[in-house]
Scaffold this active site. Structure first.
Site, PDB file in Angstrom:
ATOM      1  N   MET A   1      -4.455  59.034  15.320  1.00 24.17           N
ATOM      2  CA  MET A   1      -5.708  59.424  14.592  1.00 24.17           C
ATOM      3  C   MET A   1      -6.755  57.972  14.841  1.00 24.17           C
ATOM      4  O   MET A   1      -6.989  57.615  13.757  1.00 24.17           O
ATOM      5  CB  MET A   1      -5.272  59.415  13.396  1.00 24.17           C
ATOM      6  CG  MET A   1      -4.712  60.692  13.193  1.00 24.17           C
ATOM      7  SD  MET A   1      -5.565  62.238  12.054  1.00 24.17           S
ATOM      8  CE  MET A   1      -4.052  61.348  10.389  1.00 24.17           C
ATOM      9  N   GLY A   2      -6.116  56.952  15.514  1.00 25.13           N
ATOM     10  CA  GLY A   2      -6.080  55.730  15.211  1.00 25.13           C
ATOM     11  C   GLY A   2      -5.790  54.969  14.266  1.00 25.13           C
ATOM     12  O   GLY A   2      -5.073  54.825  14.028  1.00 25.13           O
TER      13      GLY A   2
ATOM     14  N   HIS B   1       2.223  52.239  16.164  1.00 25.97           N
ATOM     15  CA  HIS B   1       1.929  53.158  17.178  1.00 25.97           C
ATOM     16  C   HIS B   1       1.848  52.439  18.283  1.00 25.97           C
ATOM     17  O   HIS B   1       2.774  52.777  19.568  1.00 25.97           O
ATOM     18  CB  HIS B   1       0.301  53.148  17.143  1.00 25.97           C
ATOM     19  CG  HIS B   1      -0.223  53.519  16.307  1.00 25.97           C
ATOM     20  ND1 HIS B   1      -1.187  53.209  14.295  1.00 25.97           N
ATOM     21  CD2 HIS B   1      -0.312  55.083  16.007  1.00 25.97           C
ATOM     22  CE1 HIS B   1      -1.250  54.219  13.999  1.00 25.97           C
ATOM     23  NE2 HIS B   1      -1.397  54.975  14.626  1.00 25.97           N
TER      24      HIS B   1
ATOM     25  N   SER C   1       2.497  51.159   8.318  1.00 26.09           N
ATOM     26  CA  SER C   1       1.285  52.760   8.361  1.00 26.09           C
ATOM     27  C   SER C   1       0.355  52.954   8.129  1.00 26.09           C
ATOM     28  O   SER C   1       0.215  51.653   7.171  1.00 26.09           O
ATOM     29  CB  SER C   1       1.985  54.281   7.060  1.00 26.09           C
ATOM     30  OG  SER C   1       0.508  54.026   6.180  1.00 26.09           O
TER      31      SER C   1
ATOM     32  N   ARG D   1      -1.645  54.114   6.628  1.00 28.16           N
ATOM     33  CA  ARG D   1      -2.691  54.067   4.560  1.00 28.16           C
ATOM     34  C   ARG D   1      -2.178  52.540   3.643  1.00 28.16           C
ATOM     35  O   ARG D   1      -2.285  52.487   2.643  1.00 28.16           O
ATOM     36  CB  ARG D   1      -1.396  55.291   3.963  1.00 28.16           C
ATOM     37  CG  ARG D   1      -2.589  56.854   4.349  1.00 28.16           C
ATOM     38  CD  ARG D   1      -2.309  57.815   3.565  1.00 28.16           C
ATOM     39  NE  ARG D   1      -3.206  58.680   4.355  1.00 28.16           N
ATOM     40  CZ  ARG D   1      -2.944  60.109   4.981  1.00 28.16           C
ATOM     41  NH1 ARG D   1      -1.554  59.716   5.084  1.00 28.16           N
ATOM     42  NH2 ARG D   1      -3.747  60.721   5.016  1.00 28.16           N
TER      43      ARG D   1
HETATM   44  O1  PAF Z   1       1.077  61.788  12.944  1.00 30.15           O
HETATM   45  C1  PAF Z   1      -0.204  61.501  13.258  1.00 30.15           C
HETATM   46  O2  PAF Z   1      -1.312  60.615  13.725  1.00 30.15           O
HETATM   47  C2  PAF Z   1      -1.141  62.942  13.572  1.00 30.15           C
HETATM   48  O3  PAF Z   1      -0.888  63.677  12.060  1.00 30.15           O
HETATM   49  C3  PAF Z   1      -1.178  63.864  14.876  1.00 30.15           C
HETATM   50  C4  PAF Z   1      -0.189  63.326  15.742  1.00 30.15           C
HETATM   51  C5  PAF Z   1      -1.626  62.769  15.741  1.00 30.15           C
HETATM   52  C6  PAF Z   1      -1.791  64.733  14.756  1.00 30.15           C
HETATM   53  O4  PAF Z   1      -3.402  64.562  14.497  1.00 30.15           O
END
Ligand code: PAF
Length: 274
Positions: free
Chosen positions: A27-28, A34, A182, A184
């Site tokens: 979700m960026g 990531h 995270s 958040r």
């Molecule tokens: O983990 C996330 O960032 C989201 O839940 C995902 C897997 C990209 C789905 O929107």
């Protein structure tokens, strides 16, 4: 790196790209957690696609969909530096040309932990991941252990629907003080609070081995009383999320936590097997 901002652009990219895509949905607001998923993906394929899509279907009305952090320029730079081949940034219409009327549910995995306080969440996650799998047709899809319940739910969806994709898990990335990275965390002006929570969780794991799970959970809940809400603090199976019972082999279990403070929700999980 190709930047694909529509389904059409994705489809023409896929026509010319090789087989064996490894896909990382995001979700960026990308951070090292990531990037570590991308490093994991590289073990499986040279052909890496990431997506960036803040999925409205997985947020409830009172949640942070509208304010979810967006950092598009930095994200593209990080993906380029990480050696991703293409990033898919679909429009809302590309993903949801019609409002989905289907409900996806895996009761034994989605009705506990995050599924209790976020009743739309796993239906929304499964819907978007399924759609992205159908659009991208990857051979591998990578998920982090950080969202462990989500990982199990996606594995089960893929198995139940016999989707031709292999789900790969990637370990949690923690900072030097043990805090899981995270998006958040970025809501806090300092990491003092999330790191304090983290320390209590690790202590709870250690204490569980000494005093048993029940006492360790009680003690940790006491120490976490500065939170506005402990959503859950539970010990459940790493395989099927069944609750721990006295006599079970603790190393097959994880401590699962979610809590809220100042309107911010944090989650973490720690394996007893480490
Ligand atoms: O983990 C996330 O960032 C989201 O839940 C995902 C897997 C990209 C789905 O929107």
């Amino acid at each position: 790196m190709k930047v694909l901002t529509s389904l059409q652009e994705l489809q023409s990219f896929l026509k010319n790209s090789g087989e064996s895509i490894a896909f990382i949905p995001t979700m960026g607001n990308l951070h090292s957690g990531h990037i570590s998923l991308i490093q994991t993906a590289k073990k499986f394929s040279k052909n890496i696609i990431c997506s960036i899509f803040v999925n409205p279907a997985q947020f409830s009305e009172n949640e942070d969909f509208a304010t979810y952090p967006k950092t598009p320029e930095q994200d593209l730079e990080k993906l380029e530096n990480a050696g991703v081949n293409a990033v898919y940034i679909p429009s809302l219409h590309n993903v949801y040309p019609v409002k989905p009327k289907i409900q996806l549910d895996i009761p034994h995995l989605t009705h506990c932990l995050c599924g209790v306080s976020r009743p739309n969440f796993f239906n929304g996650v499964m819907t978007v991941v399924l759609k992205l799998i159908l659009q991208i047709k990857p051979k591998f899809i990578i998920f982090g252990d950080k969202d462990y319940q989500q990982l199990l739910v996606i594995k089960e969806m893929v198995a139940s629907l016999s989707l031709p994709v292999k789900v790969i898990s990637s370990p949690i990335i923690r900072n030097e003080n043990g805090l899981a990275l995270s998006s958040r965390n970025g809501y806090f002006s300092s990491l003092e609070i999330p790191e304090k929570i983290n320390k209590i969780l690790f202590e709870c794991v250690e204490t569980s081995f000494r005093t048993g799970v029940e006492l360790a959970l009680l003690e940790a809940k006491n120490h976490l009383n500065f939170l506005d809400k402990i959503d859950y603090l539970e010990v459940r199976s790493s395989e099927n999320l069944l609750l721990y019972k006295v006599g079970d082999d603790l190393v097959q279990f994880r401590l699962f936590f979610a809590g809220n403070i100042n309107g911010i929700r944090l989650i973490d999980n720690i394996s007893f097997g480490l």
